[in-house]
Write a protein that holds these residues in place. Structure first.
Motif, PDB file in Angstrom:
ATOM      1  N   VAL A 158       0.866  -1.181   0.000  1.00 34.98           N
ATOM      2  CA  VAL A 158       0.000   0.000   0.000  1.00 34.98           C
ATOM      3  C   VAL A 158       0.900   1.228   0.000  1.00 34.98           C
ATOM      4  O   VAL A 158       1.885   1.284   0.721  1.00 34.98           O
ATOM      5  N   TRP A 159       0.569   2.211  -0.814  1.00 39.47           N
ATOM      6  CA  TRP A 159       1.295   3.471  -0.800  1.00 39.47           C
ATOM      7  C   TRP A 159       0.307   4.614  -0.869  1.00 39.47           C
ATOM      8  O   TRP A 159      -0.808   4.458  -1.329  1.00 39.47           O
ATOM      9  N   MET A 160       0.734   5.756  -0.357  1.00 41.90           N
ATOM     10  CA  MET A 160      -0.125   6.922  -0.296  1.00 41.90           C
ATOM     11  C   MET A 160       0.618   8.142  -0.797  1.00 41.90           C
ATOM     12  O   MET A 160       1.836   8.183  -0.755  1.00 41.90           O
ATOM     13  N   SER A 161      -0.144   9.137  -1.227  1.00 45.70           N
ATOM     14  CA  SER A 161       0.463  10.412  -1.594  1.00 45.70           C
ATOM     15  C   SER A 161      -0.465  11.542  -1.180  1.00 45.70           C
ATOM     16  O   SER A 161      -1.669  11.360  -1.035  1.00 45.70           O
ATOM     17  N   LEU A 179       9.154   9.578   1.649  1.00 50.82           N
ATOM     18  CA  LEU A 179       8.845   8.160   1.491  1.00 50.82           C
ATOM     19  C   LEU A 179       8.999   7.496   2.850  1.00 50.82           C
ATOM     20  O   LEU A 179      10.026   7.625   3.500  1.00 50.82           O
ATOM     21  N   LEU A 180       7.938   6.840   3.280  1.00 46.98           N
ATOM     22  CA  LEU A 180       7.978   6.041   4.493  1.00 46.98           C
ATOM     23  C   LEU A 180       7.778   4.603   4.066  1.00 46.98           C
ATOM     24  O   LEU A 180       6.763   4.251   3.478  1.00 46.98           O
ATOM     25  N   ALA A 181       8.776   3.782   4.311  1.00 48.59           N
ATOM     26  CA  ALA A 181       8.697   2.373   3.923  1.00 48.59           C
ATOM     27  C   ALA A 181       8.659   1.526   5.182  1.00 48.59           C
ATOM     28  O   ALA A 181       9.467   1.708   6.086  1.00 48.59           O
ATOM     29  N   SER A 182       7.715   0.616   5.212  1.00 50.52           N
ATOM     30  CA  SER A 182       7.560  -0.245   6.371  1.00 50.52           C
ATOM     31  C   SER A 182       7.049  -1.598   5.923  1.00 50.52           C
ATOM     32  O   SER A 182       6.467  -1.730   4.851  1.00 50.52           O
TER      33      SER A 182
END
Length: 70
Positions: free
Chosen positions: A51-54, A64-67
Motif C-alpha cells: 500500500v502506498w499513499m500520496s 517516502l515512508l517504507a515499512s
C-alpha cells in the motif's frame, strides 16, 4: 485513546505473516483513504500486499515512508 496508538493497536491485533498481509493492508488503506490521501495498492500473486499513499500535487518535496506490514 490517541488515534496513532489506536491504529497501532489495531494493526498489532491482525495476523500478518509475510505473504499474508492483506488484512493489515486493508486497515492501512482504509485509514489512509479516510485521511484524504490518494492510495495505491498492489496485491501480489503470493498473497502479499503493498500500500502506498500520496498527498499534494507533487510540486513540493517528497517523503517516502517504507515499512513492512507482516
Amino acid at each position: 485513546m490517541d488515534p496513532v496508538l489506536a491504529l497501532h493497536a489495531a494493526l498489532v491485533r491482525i495476523p500478518s505473516l509475510s505473504h499474508e498481509e492483506s488484512a493489515a493492508a486493508d486497515l492501512v488503506e482504509a485509514h489512509a483513504r479516510a485521511a484524504g490521501l490518494a492510495v495505491g495498492r498492489d496485491d501480489t500473486a503470493t498473497g502479499g500486499a503493498n500500500v502506498w499513499m500520496s498527498l499534494g500535487d507533487g510540486d513540493g518535496g517528497v517523503l517516502l515512508l517504507a515499512s513492512h506490514l507482516g
